[in-house]
Design an enzyme around this catalytic site. Structure first.
Site, PDB file in Angstrom:
ATOM      1  N   TYR A 101       0.790  -1.117   0.029  1.00 18.50           N
ATOM      2  CA  TYR A 101      -0.050   0.043   0.050  1.00 18.50           C
ATOM      3  C   TYR A 101       0.888   1.317   0.045  1.00 18.50           C
ATOM      4  O   TYR A 101       1.774   1.424   0.654  1.00 18.50           O
ATOM      5  CB  TYR A 101      -0.987   0.075   1.196  1.00 18.50           C
ATOM      6  CG  TYR A 101      -1.549   1.416   1.252  1.00 18.50           C
ATOM      7  CD1 TYR A 101      -3.003   1.358   0.811  1.00 18.50           C
ATOM      8  CD2 TYR A 101      -1.141   2.446   1.829  1.00 18.50           C
ATOM      9  CE1 TYR A 101      -3.721   2.571   1.083  1.00 18.50           C
ATOM     10  CE2 TYR A 101      -1.812   3.735   2.066  1.00 18.50           C
ATOM     11  CZ  TYR A 101      -3.044   3.792   1.490  1.00 18.50           C
ATOM     12  OH  TYR A 101      -3.600   4.901   1.717  1.00 18.50           O
ATOM     13  N   GLU A 189      -3.054   7.299  -4.432  1.00 15.66           N
ATOM     14  CA  GLU A 189      -3.045   6.169  -3.638  1.00 15.66           C
ATOM     15  C   GLU A 189      -2.999   5.055  -4.452  1.00 15.66           C
ATOM     16  O   GLU A 189      -3.660   4.958  -5.424  1.00 15.66           O
ATOM     17  CB  GLU A 189      -4.458   5.956  -2.667  1.00 15.66           C
ATOM     18  CG  GLU A 189      -4.173   4.800  -1.847  1.00 15.66           C
ATOM     19  CD  GLU A 189      -5.523   4.486  -1.107  1.00 15.66           C
ATOM     20  OE1 GLU A 189      -5.624   5.066  -0.104  1.00 15.66           O
ATOM     21  OE2 GLU A 189      -6.595   3.977  -1.991  1.00 15.66           O
TER      22      GLU A 189
END
Ligand code: GDP
Ligand code: MN
Length: 387
Positions: A101, A189
């Site tokens: 992530y 993101e």
């Protein structure tokens, strides 16, 4: 403005971030054509601005054209958490060794950029934050210094990303930071950021939110507004050309002028309430604009009272009053109006409202802003509302 995954990936690509080859489709036939181009196997991915598409059946692997047909047919038109799927993104499927992530946001309090990085990707980051907060590395970046590849690599080491992936991750972090800053994002993101069995690191998903204040230097963003998803209130307000921002309190607010609208938010807060929105009907607002404003606010389920705060300058009291009477005639309002009408032709305005014979259960007039705010908040916080 939030982008769809496919738009986010196209944005990423401009900054050199590796993404899978693919294309967008609105029909099953288009999906097959895109799959043929991307090369099998492919993934067919629902384009909706909500997480957890996989679990909802919105992401499917297809090995040939027939499978694309089946999956695209099922996914197009599907409802995922209240979002209807209008398009699918079809991309060449990747082999995954590991999922990470990575994201950049602005930490307003610290006045710095914030990198969040974790070796536990592919799941919602909130979940990781709850179960294993230490698994998320947070690194503040001074916008003047920027982010070097060496610093990015250190963050990756801290996040326990394996040695083989360090260089690839560091490189993408620098590229993603470039996208975030030069691309004027509020959020950039990648989840999951994947390591392939072959050792390459690659963005498998994209979540990008653009900073609307920077739109003036990005004429290319115009394209995104065509597909922009607005909530019902915002869509209606835009259609009617109103300066509207949805908030999540219970006092609906209508004021003339941005300054007065902001003061109204403050005074509502000061007396213990919370605003459901910001709505500036501007100077010289006509009855029609007033009626439209009431209609927009009426679409907000949280609204328990509507505070109309008008200080007439070029906006005239009798126009405001006509708009309110018209609005009340057009729609059944879900909440009573509390009005403070002052300035140009306020007396005429009050007379129009009086003559219309509107019951006190629907409209209450108060002489000052503070008294009106107190009344609006009293109603919003009252027993019948329970907000
Ligand atoms: P989200 O759940 O809505 O965030 O959708 P993602 O794009 O993040 O995909 C969810 C999951 O689907 C990923 O974490 C992967 O496990 C899986 N997935 C997506 N694309 C591929 C792919 O190309 N190959 C494989 N093997 N799995 C994929
Ligand atoms: Mn994802």
């Amino acid at each position: 403005m939030d982008l769809f995954e496919y738009q986010g990936k196209q944005y990423f690509a401009r900054f050199g971030i590796p993404v899978s080859p693919g294309g967008i489709a609105e029909t099953v036939d288009e999906a097959v054509a895109e799959a043929d181009k991307a090369g099998y196997p492919v993934v067919v991915k629902a384009q909706v601005q909500v997480g957890g598409r996989g679990k909802a059946g919105g992401i499917k692997l297809a090995h040939d054209a027939d499978e694309v047909r089946t999956h695209a047919g099922n996914i197009l038109g599907m409802d995922i958490k209240g979002h209807r799927v209008e398009r699918v993104w079809v991309e060449h499927a990747s082999d995954i060794a590991e999922e990470y992530y990575a994201s950049f946001t602005l930490d307003r309090a610290a006045k710095e950029h914030l990198l969040m990085l974790s070796a536990q990707g592919g799941v919602e980051i909130e979940e990781v934050a709850e179960k294993d907060p230490d698994a998320i590395v947070k690194l503040h970046i001074d916008p003047v210094d920027g982010l070097s590849e060496a610093t990015a690599r250190e963050a990756a080491v801290d996040a326990k990303i394996p040695d083989t992936a360090l260089d690839g991750v560091a490189k993408i972090l620098v590229q993603l930071y470039g996208c975030f800053t030069k691309g004027d994002c509020d959020l950039a993101e990648i989840n999951p950021l994947i390591l392939k069995p072959t050792g390459e690191v690659h963005a498998l998903d994209a979540k990008v939110s653009l900073d609307n204040n920077a739109a003036f230097r990005h004429p290319e963003w115009e394209d995104y507004s065509k597909t922009e998803v607005l909530d019902e209130r915002e869509r209606l307000a835009k259609e009617k050309d109103l300066q509207y921002i949805g908030l999540d309190g219970s006092v609906g607010i209508i004021a003339n002028g941005a300054g007065l609208a902001m003061s109204t938010l403050d005074v509502v807060n000061q007396v213990g309430g919370s605003a459901a929105n910001f709505l500036d009907i501007g100077g010289g607002a006509s009855a029609d604009v007033m009626a439209a404003a009431l209609d927009v606010i009426n679409h907000d389920e949280n609204v328990r009272s509507i505070f109309v705060n008008i200080f007439g300058g070029i906006t005239r009291g009798e126009e405001v009053a006509k708009g309110i009477v018209e609005g009340l005639g057009r729609v059944e309002l879900r909440a009573p109006i509390v009005i403070r009408l002052d300035g140009t032709n306020a007396e005429e305005g009050r007379q129009i409202i009086l003559d219309a014979g509107i019951p006190a259960s629907k409209l209450i007039s108060k002489p000052t802003m503070l008294e009106a705010a107190r009344e609006a908040v009293r109603i919003a916080n009252g027993s019948e509302g329970g907000a």
